[in-house]
Design an enzyme around this catalytic site. Structure first.
Site, PDB file in Angstrom:
ATOM      1  N   TYR A 185     -27.856  40.366 -47.672  1.00 24.83           N
ATOM      2  CA  TYR A 185     -28.151  40.208 -46.246  1.00 24.83           C
ATOM      3  C   TYR A 185     -28.018  38.748 -45.872  1.00 24.83           C
ATOM      4  O   TYR A 185     -28.557  37.873 -46.551  1.00 24.83           O
ATOM      5  CB  TYR A 185     -29.569  40.700 -45.920  1.00 24.83           C
ATOM      6  CG  TYR A 185     -29.877  40.640 -44.438  1.00 24.83           C
ATOM      7  CD1 TYR A 185     -29.211  41.457 -43.540  1.00 24.83           C
ATOM      8  CD2 TYR A 185     -30.832  39.757 -43.932  1.00 24.83           C
ATOM      9  CE1 TYR A 185     -29.478  41.397 -42.176  1.00 24.83           C
ATOM     10  CE2 TYR A 185     -31.118  39.695 -42.569  1.00 24.83           C
ATOM     11  CZ  TYR A 185     -30.432  40.519 -41.693  1.00 24.83           C
ATOM     12  OH  TYR A 185     -30.695  40.464 -40.350  1.00 24.83           O
TER      13      TYR A 185
ATOM     14  N   ASP B  19     -26.591  31.577 -49.982  1.00 20.77           N
ATOM     15  CA  ASP B  19     -27.580  31.878 -48.947  1.00 20.77           C
ATOM     16  C   ASP B  19     -28.955  31.806 -49.611  1.00 20.77           C
ATOM     17  O   ASP B  19     -29.388  32.747 -50.277  1.00 20.77           O
ATOM     18  CB  ASP B  19     -27.320  33.264 -48.344  1.00 20.77           C
ATOM     19  CG  ASP B  19     -28.298  33.581 -47.217  1.00 20.77           C
ATOM     20  OD1 ASP B  19     -29.350  32.901 -47.131  1.00 20.77           O
ATOM     21  OD2 ASP B  19     -28.021  34.501 -46.435  1.00 20.77           O
TER      22      ASP B  19
ATOM     23  N   LYS C 134     -36.495  30.440 -43.299  1.00 19.16           N
ATOM     24  CA  LYS C 134     -37.830  30.884 -43.716  1.00 19.16           C
ATOM     25  C   LYS C 134     -38.749  29.712 -44.122  1.00 19.16           C
ATOM     26  O   LYS C 134     -39.326  29.083 -43.253  1.00 19.16           O
ATOM     27  CB  LYS C 134     -37.703  31.968 -44.770  1.00 19.16           C
ATOM     28  CG  LYS C 134     -36.989  33.199 -44.150  1.00 19.16           C
ATOM     29  CD  LYS C 134     -36.960  34.473 -44.961  1.00 19.16           C
ATOM     30  CE  LYS C 134     -36.433  35.608 -44.095  1.00 19.16           C
ATOM     31  NZ  LYS C 134     -35.180  36.199 -44.531  1.00 19.16           N
TER      32      LYS C 134
HETATM   33  C1  LIG Z   1     -33.950  36.544 -43.584  1.00 24.09           C
HETATM   34  C2  LIG Z   1     -32.604  36.249 -44.107  1.00 24.09           C
HETATM   35  C3  LIG Z   1     -31.558  35.835 -43.286  1.00 24.09           C
HETATM   36  C4  LIG Z   1     -31.652  35.839 -41.784  1.00 24.09           C
HETATM   37  O1  LIG Z   1     -32.603  34.959 -41.309  1.00 24.09           O
HETATM   38  P1  LIG Z   1     -33.208  35.219 -39.824  1.00 24.09           P
HETATM   39  O2  LIG Z   1     -34.031  33.990 -39.592  1.00 24.09           O
HETATM   40  O3  LIG Z   1     -33.995  36.475 -39.912  1.00 24.09           O
HETATM   41  O4  LIG Z   1     -32.064  35.319 -38.898  1.00 24.09           O
HETATM   42  C5  LIG Z   1     -30.365  35.424 -43.865  1.00 24.09           C
HETATM   43  N1  LIG Z   1     -30.213  35.468 -45.199  1.00 24.09           N
HETATM   44  C6  LIG Z   1     -31.186  35.883 -46.029  1.00 24.09           C
HETATM   45  C7  LIG Z   1     -30.950  35.864 -47.495  1.00 24.09           C
HETATM   46  C8  LIG Z   1     -32.410  36.316 -45.506  1.00 24.09           C
HETATM   47  O5  LIG Z   1     -33.345  36.790 -46.324  1.00 24.09           O
END
Ligand SMILES: *Cc1c(COP(=O)(O)O)cnc(C)c1O
Length: 431
Positions: A145, A240, A268
């Site tokens: 994701y 990521d 985050k």
């Molecule tokens: C949460 C998440 C995102 C997206 O971040 P948002 O602030 O919710 O847009 C992207 N990559 C990873 C791995 C995530 O866990």
């Protein structure tokens, strides 16, 4: 637990106005049934719902709250900054200070741009990679994701080099064809995709520890091979680290595994619970971004001072010696306790752990990619979630998410969770 009458009433009003009663789909608890939680306040590892029921929280705002809720140092920094203004629309020193902290922790991040969400950061990193390489395709992994930008909402039907198929309405098929999918932990599949289309591929984007199909650590050699293949083909490697950054350790997954990506996406934790994310990496790539280069990207609230202060206060606390060791030790203790509890109840489970991330899969066989994660018994998970909630333990409301431990979770909290899981698993086995 007292009746959730007030929560129910708020949710009823929410449903008349907010789509699905929520502002992000997973909060609707659709995968586990039951009624979504309505929170009144949080403190440390605990949340109170609108009826005053207390829950031990393992969602932690999806990992952002690594210090727990309303940490005194973060709250004080926010209060102090709020009195000086919450957004200037012009640069302030706090942006430089947070950037310096991030570069000190992640030396691969030579240049950085702050944005307001992980989605925005991942989308912008891809744009920079496409601008730099002058190529259009990207490779991602099934079950990975990276936020909800159009490029990422595709999923190959098979694990091999295929054209992406849009898996969200509203994403043009033409966009989806630029996204190639491979199974996580399958370096051979990536090799085959590059053999077929290497000259078209701008970047490979990967969660260095997958945490959005449940926790799936990289197998030995997987990340090394991605680094080697991308370098050989002139494509960029993007980590990521929105979840793993400042969680798998101070230096994120890239330093834990000793791999230097070209670009890194963060989010985050670096915002300490405020809407902050960032992308950064090699100076020559990042210099493609406006105003230094032709890749456009901007944001009204980007780097806003309130968010920068929350991030700085959070990173300062995370820098304390022993913090990550303590988190990992309590997570390992939880994993062992859950394993024992499942064994006693004769419920087959697979428990994957990375640092302070943990997923208990109701699966017979080891989980190493999305296909194996999908073989979990999600009905069992839903029952487990409900039994735990009834015992005051809030798990992420999906089999395919990680439990997030925070520095506010104590040994006693972990022991209580193991005891509750023992009862919950026994009742599942009896059902
Ligand atoms: C949460 C998440 C995102 C997206 O971040 P948002 O602030 O919710 O847009 C992207 N990559 C990873 C791995 C995530 O866990």
């Amino acid at each position: 637990m007292s009746a959730r009458n007030r929560s129910r009433e708020i949710y009823r009003r929410a449903s008349e106005l907010l789509i699905g009663g929520v502002n992000s789909p997973v909060r609707a608890f659709a995968a586990v049934g039951g009624e979504p939680l309505i929170v009144q306040s949080g403190s440390g590892a605990r949340l109170l719902d609108a009826d005053g029921n207390e829950y031990l929280d393992f969602i932690g705002s999806w990992g952002a709250m690594i210090l727990g809720h309303a940490h005194p140092a973060v709250s004080a920094a926010l209060a102090e900054q709020a009195a000086r203004g919450t957004s200037y629309g012009v640069t302030c020193e706090l942006e430089v200070l947070l950037a310096e902290q991030i570069r000190a922790a992640l030396p691969s991040v030579e240049r950085i741009r702050f944005v307001s969400s992980g989605t925005e950061a991942a989308m912008s990193a891809i744009r920079a990679a496409r601008g730099f390489t002058r190529r259009d395709c990207i490779v991602k992994f099934e079950g990975g994701y990276h936020g909800h930008a159009d490029s990422f909402l595709s999923q190959a039907g098979s694990g091999l080099a295929t054209f992406g198929i849009a898996s969200s309405a509203g994403v043009p098929e033409a966009f989806a064809t630029l996204t190639l999918n491979a199974p996580y932990n399958d370096a051979g599949a990536v090799e085959r995709i590059f053999a077929a289309r290497g000259k078209e591929i701008a970047a490979v984007i990967v969660e260095p520890v997958a945490a959005n199909m449940g926790v799936v650590p990289p197998e030995s050699g997987f990340l090394e091979t991605l680094r080697e293949i991308t370098s050989r083909h002139g494509a960029l490697l993007i980590f990521d680290e929105v979840i793993t950054g400042f969680r798998i350790g101070w230096g994120g997954a890239q330093n834990a595994f000793g791999i230097q990506p070209d670009l890194t996406v963060l989010g985050k934790i670096i915002g300490g619970g405020m809407p902050v994310a960032a992308y950064g990496g090699r100076a020559d790539v990042m210099k493609m971004v406006a105003p230094e280069g032709p890749v456009y990207q901007a944001g009204t609230l980007s780097g806003n001072p309130l968010a920068m202060r929350a991030g700085l206060a959070t990173l300062a606390e995370l820098h304390r010696p022993g913090l990550y060791e303590g988190l990992a030790a309590r997570t390992a203790h939880l994993a062992n306790g859950l394993r024992e509890a499942a064994k006693s109840a004769r419920v087959p489970v697979q428990i994957n752990v990375a640092g302070s991330l943990l997923t208990l899969f109701f699966a017979q066989d080891p989980v190493h990619d999305y296909a194996s994660a999908k073989r979990s018994d999600t009905a069992k998970f839903a029952r487990f979630f409900g039994e735990m909630l009834a015992r005051g333990i809030l798990l992420p409301p999906s089999q395919f998410e990680a439990l997030f431990l925070s520095a506010a979770h104590t040994d006693a909290d972990v022991d209580r969770t193991i005891a509750a899981a023992g009862e919950a698993l026994a009742s599942i086995a009896a059902a």
